[in-house]
Design a protein around this motif. Sequence first.
Motif, PDB file in Angstrom:
ATOM      1  N   LYS A  88       0.833  -1.202   0.000  1.00  0.00           N
ATOM      2  CA  LYS A  88       0.000   0.000   0.000  1.00  0.00           C
ATOM      3  C   LYS A  88       0.868   1.251   0.000  1.00  0.00           C
ATOM      4  CE  LYS A  88      -3.704   2.391   2.451  1.00  0.00           C
ATOM      5  NZ  LYS A  88      -4.629   2.382   3.607  1.00  0.00           N
ATOM      6  N   ILE A  89       1.946   1.209   0.777  1.00  0.00           N
ATOM      7  CA  ILE A  89       2.874   2.344   0.781  1.00  0.00           C
ATOM      8  C   ILE A  89       3.445   2.546  -0.619  1.00  0.00           C
ATOM      9  CG2 ILE A  89       5.134   3.111   1.604  1.00  0.00           C
ATOM     10  CD1 ILE A  89       4.455   1.833   4.288  1.00  0.00           C
ATOM     11  N   GLY A  90       3.828   1.429  -1.267  1.00  0.00           N
ATOM     12  CA  GLY A  90       4.372   1.526  -2.619  1.00  0.00           C
ATOM     13  C   GLY A  90       3.382   2.130  -3.591  1.00  0.00           C
ATOM     14  N   GLN A  91       2.143   1.673  -3.532  1.00  0.00           N
ATOM     15  CA  GLN A  91       1.108   2.215  -4.426  1.00  0.00           C
ATOM     16  C   GLN A  91       0.854   3.691  -4.132  1.00  0.00           C
ATOM     17  OE1 GLN A  91      -0.208   0.845  -6.971  1.00  0.00           O
ATOM     18  NE2 GLN A  91       0.069  -1.355  -6.737  1.00  0.00           N
ATOM     19  N   THR A  92       0.871   4.057  -2.855  1.00  0.00           N
ATOM     20  CA  THR A  92       0.654   5.453  -2.468  1.00  0.00           C
ATOM     21  C   THR A  92       1.784   6.344  -2.973  1.00  0.00           C
ATOM     22  OG1 THR A  92      -0.513   4.720  -0.473  1.00  0.00           O
ATOM     23  CG2 THR A  92       0.236   7.006  -0.529  1.00  0.00           C
ATOM     24  N   VAL A  93       3.014   5.837  -2.833  1.00  0.00           N
ATOM     25  CA  VAL A  93       4.181   6.596  -3.299  1.00  0.00           C
ATOM     26  C   VAL A  93       4.098   6.832  -4.801  1.00  0.00           C
ATOM     27  CG1 VAL A  93       6.664   6.425  -3.724  1.00  0.00           C
ATOM     28  CG2 VAL A  93       5.757   5.952  -1.450  1.00  0.00           C
ATOM     29  N   VAL A  94       3.755   5.785  -5.545  1.00  0.00           N
ATOM     30  CA  VAL A  94       3.687   5.906  -7.001  1.00  0.00           C
ATOM     31  C   VAL A  94       2.550   6.832  -7.423  1.00  0.00           C
ATOM     32  CG1 VAL A  94       3.261   4.634  -9.134  1.00  0.00           C
ATOM     33  CG2 VAL A  94       4.815   3.720  -7.426  1.00  0.00           C
ATOM     34  N   ARG A  95       1.432   6.742  -6.724  1.00  0.00           N
ATOM     35  CA  ARG A  95       0.328   7.664  -7.038  1.00  0.00           C
ATOM     36  C   ARG A  95       0.770   9.113  -6.828  1.00  0.00           C
ATOM     37  NH1 ARG A  95      -4.944   7.829  -3.286  1.00  0.00           N
ATOM     38  NH2 ARG A  95      -3.390   8.816  -1.936  1.00  0.00           N
ATOM     39  N   SER A  96       1.458   9.366  -5.716  1.00  0.00           N
ATOM     40  CA  SER A  96       1.943  10.723  -5.455  1.00  0.00           C
ATOM     41  C   SER A  96       2.962  11.158  -6.504  1.00  0.00           C
ATOM     42  CB  SER A  96       2.581  10.790  -4.058  1.00  0.00           C
ATOM     43  OG  SER A  96       1.631  10.508  -3.057  1.00  0.00           O
ATOM     44  N   LEU A  97       3.848  10.225  -6.900  1.00  0.00           N
ATOM     45  CA  LEU A  97       4.835  10.545  -7.930  1.00  0.00           C
ATOM     46  C   LEU A  97       4.160  10.938  -9.232  1.00  0.00           C
ATOM     47  CD1 LEU A  97       7.743   7.935  -7.671  1.00  0.00           C
ATOM     48  CD2 LEU A  97       7.852  10.394  -7.302  1.00  0.00           C
ATOM     49  N   ARG A  98       3.170  10.156  -9.625  1.00  0.00           N
ATOM     50  CA  ARG A  98       2.467  10.451 -10.881  1.00  0.00           C
ATOM     51  C   ARG A  98       1.734  11.779 -10.794  1.00  0.00           C
ATOM     52  NH1 ARG A  98       0.522   4.211 -12.100  1.00  0.00           N
ATOM     53  NH2 ARG A  98       2.356   3.664 -13.354  1.00  0.00           N
ATOM     54  N   GLU A  99       1.147  12.052  -9.657  1.00  0.00           N
ATOM     55  CA  GLU A  99       0.474  13.342  -9.479  1.00  0.00           C
ATOM     56  C   GLU A  99       1.475  14.491  -9.561  1.00  0.00           C
ATOM     57  OE1 GLU A  99      -1.434  12.870  -5.732  1.00  0.00           O
ATOM     58  OE2 GLU A  99      -3.220  11.877  -6.556  1.00  0.00           O
ATOM     59  N   MET A 100       2.648  14.298  -8.957  1.00  0.00           N
ATOM     60  CA  MET A 100       3.682  15.339  -8.981  1.00  0.00           C
ATOM     61  C   MET A 100       4.198  15.584 -10.402  1.00  0.00           C
ATOM     62  SD  MET A 100       5.768  14.086  -5.590  1.00  0.00           S
ATOM     63  CE  MET A 100       7.295  14.891  -6.088  1.00  0.00           C
ATOM     64  N   VAL A 101       4.481  14.492 -11.121  1.00  0.00           N
ATOM     65  CA  VAL A 101       5.011  14.630 -12.482  1.00  0.00           C
ATOM     66  C   VAL A 101       3.962  15.239 -13.398  1.00  0.00           C
ATOM     67  CG1 VAL A 101       5.936  13.391 -14.471  1.00  0.00           C
ATOM     68  CG2 VAL A 101       6.642  12.734 -12.179  1.00  0.00           C
ATOM     69  N   TRP A 102       2.710  14.783 -13.267  1.00  0.00           N
ATOM     70  CA  TRP A 102       1.631  15.321 -14.109  1.00  0.00           C
ATOM     71  C   TRP A 102       1.414  16.809 -13.829  1.00  0.00           C
ATOM     72  CZ3 TRP A 102      -0.509  15.136 -18.429  1.00  0.00           C
ATOM     73  CH2 TRP A 102      -1.789  15.616 -18.675  1.00  0.00           C
ATOM     74  N   ALA A 103       1.392  17.161 -12.544  1.00  0.00           N
ATOM     75  CA  ALA A 103       1.223  18.578 -12.186  1.00  0.00           C
ATOM     76  C   ALA A 103       2.388  19.404 -12.726  1.00  0.00           C
ATOM     77  CB  ALA A 103       1.126  18.722 -10.664  1.00  0.00           C
ATOM     78  N   LYS A 104       3.597  18.824 -12.693  1.00  0.00           N
ATOM     79  CA  LYS A 104       4.772  19.537 -13.198  1.00  0.00           C
ATOM     80  C   LYS A 104       4.662  19.771 -14.695  1.00  0.00           C
ATOM     81  CE  LYS A 104       8.804  21.409 -12.702  1.00  0.00           C
ATOM     82  NZ  LYS A 104       9.038  22.563 -11.816  1.00  0.00           N
ATOM     83  N   PHE A 105       4.227  18.758 -15.428  1.00  0.00           N
ATOM     84  CA  PHE A 105       4.074  18.910 -16.876  1.00  0.00           C
ATOM     85  C   PHE A 105       3.122  20.054 -17.213  1.00  0.00           C
ATOM     86  CE2 PHE A 105       5.501  14.370 -17.763  1.00  0.00           C
ATOM     87  CZ  PHE A 105       6.650  14.790 -18.401  1.00  0.00           C
ATOM     88  N   LEU A 106       2.052  20.182 -16.437  1.00  0.00           N
ATOM     89  CA  LEU A 106       1.067  21.221 -16.703  1.00  0.00           C
ATOM     90  C   LEU A 106       1.607  22.613 -16.414  1.00  0.00           C
ATOM     91  CD1 LEU A 106      -2.156  19.515 -15.277  1.00  0.00           C
ATOM     92  CD2 LEU A 106      -1.316  19.538 -17.630  1.00  0.00           C
ATOM     93  N   LYS A 107       2.699  22.688 -15.640  1.00  0.00           N
ATOM     94  CA  LYS A 107       3.281  23.988 -15.290  1.00  0.00           C
ATOM     95  C   LYS A 107       4.496  24.343 -16.137  1.00  0.00           C
ATOM     96  CE  LYS A 107       1.824  23.661 -10.433  1.00  0.00           C
ATOM     97  NZ  LYS A 107       2.308  23.546  -9.036  1.00  0.00           N
ATOM     98  N   LEU A 108       4.982  23.375 -16.926  1.00  0.00           N
ATOM     99  CA  LEU A 108       6.164  23.644 -17.734  1.00  0.00           C
ATOM    100  C   LEU A 108       5.836  24.612 -18.873  1.00  0.00           C
ATOM    101  CD1 LEU A 108       7.817  20.103 -18.041  1.00  0.00           C
ATOM    102  CD2 LEU A 108       8.584  22.034 -16.649  1.00  0.00           C
ATOM    103  N   PRO A 109       6.807  25.403 -19.293  1.00  0.00           N
ATOM    104  CA  PRO A 109       6.562  26.351 -20.388  1.00  0.00           C
ATOM    105  C   PRO A 109       6.374  25.642 -21.722  1.00  0.00           C
ATOM    106  CG  PRO A 109       8.876  26.359 -19.767  1.00  0.00           C
ATOM    107  CD  PRO A 109       8.173  25.508 -18.757  1.00  0.00           C
ATOM    108  N   VAL A 110       5.751  26.347 -22.662  1.00  0.00           N
ATOM    109  CA  VAL A 110       5.493  25.788 -23.985  1.00  0.00           C
ATOM    110  C   VAL A 110       6.799  25.400 -24.676  1.00  0.00           C
ATOM    111  CG1 VAL A 110       4.578  26.331 -26.284  1.00  0.00           C
ATOM    112  CG2 VAL A 110       3.321  27.029 -24.240  1.00  0.00           C
ATOM    113  N   SER A 111       7.870  26.113 -24.384  1.00  0.00           N
ATOM    114  CA  SER A 111       9.157  25.837 -25.032  1.00  0.00           C
ATOM    115  C   SER A 111       9.627  24.405 -24.764  1.00  0.00           C
ATOM    116  CB  SER A 111      10.219  26.830 -24.551  1.00  0.00           C
ATOM    117  OG  SER A 111      10.347  26.794 -23.137  1.00  0.00           O
TER     118      SER A 111
END
Length: 579
Positions: A88-111
């Motif tokens: 469960k910890i592993g699944q939680t960590v991966v869910r948080s990682l995916r949320e972090m990476v996805w949120a980061k992509f949405l904030k990256l510049p168009v360049s």
Amino acid sequence: MNNNKEKASFKKFINLIKSTNVKKGLFFTGVLLTLIGTAGSLIVPLLTQMFIDGFNTDLITMPLVILITGVFLGSAVIDGISYYMLAKIGQTVVRSLREMVWAKFLKLPVSYFDKTKSGESVSRVVNDTSIIQNLITSHFPQLISGVLSVAGSVIILFFLDWKLTLIMFVSLPISIAVIMPLGSRMQKVSKKLQDETAAFTGAIQETLSEIRLMKSFNAENYEQQKGNRGIGQLYKYGMKEAVINALLSPIMYTIMMFVIILVIGYGGLRVADGTMTIGTLVAFLLYLFQIIMPMTMFAMFFTEYNKALGATGRIMGILEMGDEKSGSLEDVSLAYKTLQFNNVSFGYEDTPVLENISFTAKNNQKIAFVGPSGSGKSTIFSLIERYYSVWSGSITIDNIGIENIPLSEYRSGIGYVAQESAIISGTIKDNITYGLKAGEYTDEDIERAVKQSYTSEFIDELPDGILTEVGERGVKLSGGQRQRIGIARAFLRNPQILMLDEATASLDSQSEKYVGEALNDLMAGRTVLVIAHRLSTIVNSDKIYFIDSGQLTGEGTHIELMASHDMYRAFTEQQFGED
């Protein structure tokens, strides 16, 4: 890509896991239960020794049977619970990682996205996080129980017979000598495999998204060959991984079998000369198996860990990138009365596109940009949207530099209708309300936007009306229908600045009639910026700017430019015919 070159270490891996705010209490509870479960499994060989050495039917009592059965069952149950908690910890960590990476992509510049295929970004969110998930969810719980099992077994074995235990340790340096170089090689191969996976994902996603282009130009063979090359690369690196695993498993198996033979041989001699009991030898072998199984698993964990380091490097490379710049001003109240370019220069990478561009657009004015293809007209719109930062000069709204205004607030006052309006999968309503939160509009607002954009002309004829599914990228709609949905989207946002980038250039006459009428309604009372290829859309502009090779070479009304600007006059006659 920078993230592909990012090097990872154990420290970075741990820091990445910590950044997900893993629940330490749950983790340590899982480890404690694993310790208890492992302790239960360590008792079984001792009970077996006692049973063999002191075999007597009188000893087989119901309490003893219940005790042995309880130890077995209790150990199994505790192992199951601890594995679930750690998983469960592993699944939680991966869910948080995916949320972090996805949120980061949405904030990256168009360049960033200009230089990176979308499939490669998808691979970061899905494939790289899956590697870390596999390590944490499957291999890490086994590692913890394995370490405890090996440590406990070794300690007990020293108490049982230290001489026989030392013989067993012959395998340790041999195992390390095998695992280390193979693990290092696996890390390199895994990195290459993930890079190739990302590139292949990007290539096939690009092909499938332009399937009509591919079929129209009979490019099936070309795309098949290109795809087969990517598949071949994946196969090559996949087989390199297979070779490493194929070497690792039998080598480890051989080493362990060698140890077992040594133990049985030396232990048999000890039993024969009376210095060791049969029960002790059997217990020793049982403990040895509790060491051998985790040792094989350790080799697999090490290879998976090296894979995870490669994935960690790429993920960290993404997370450490700079966000799209947002303004620092607070409580900004924008009226969007005046938009100004002040000696703006800009280019992509090292290629200049605009040079010292200056103009002013005021509320209730219509400003048109005309010029040859590639002259920089669309780049002006990109700068207004703040997709990029200017090289020099400034862009202001109401005398406030746009880079100082919070992005969400700034963009909320801007509407954009492109030559081909972007459509997402979902319903027509989803597309019209895209980007708006519940409560920012009403059903009456949607109905008004649909009516004003003349979208109702075709929506009313659809069985499901505004809830009709449009398909990926709006494939179920015509070009004119997609444009009207884009205009309805702009109406619903009620922007103060409206940008039209050749919004009617690719439409048939009937669609152009509807779209043209909708645009005329939409432009009323706003600051309107137009890029046009049709004379009818620019002759009534308050001011026309002629852009040539990134420079503003003329400005004025249509009549003024026809009289004073030779290139405008020639361009107009060539592009539109004389009016």
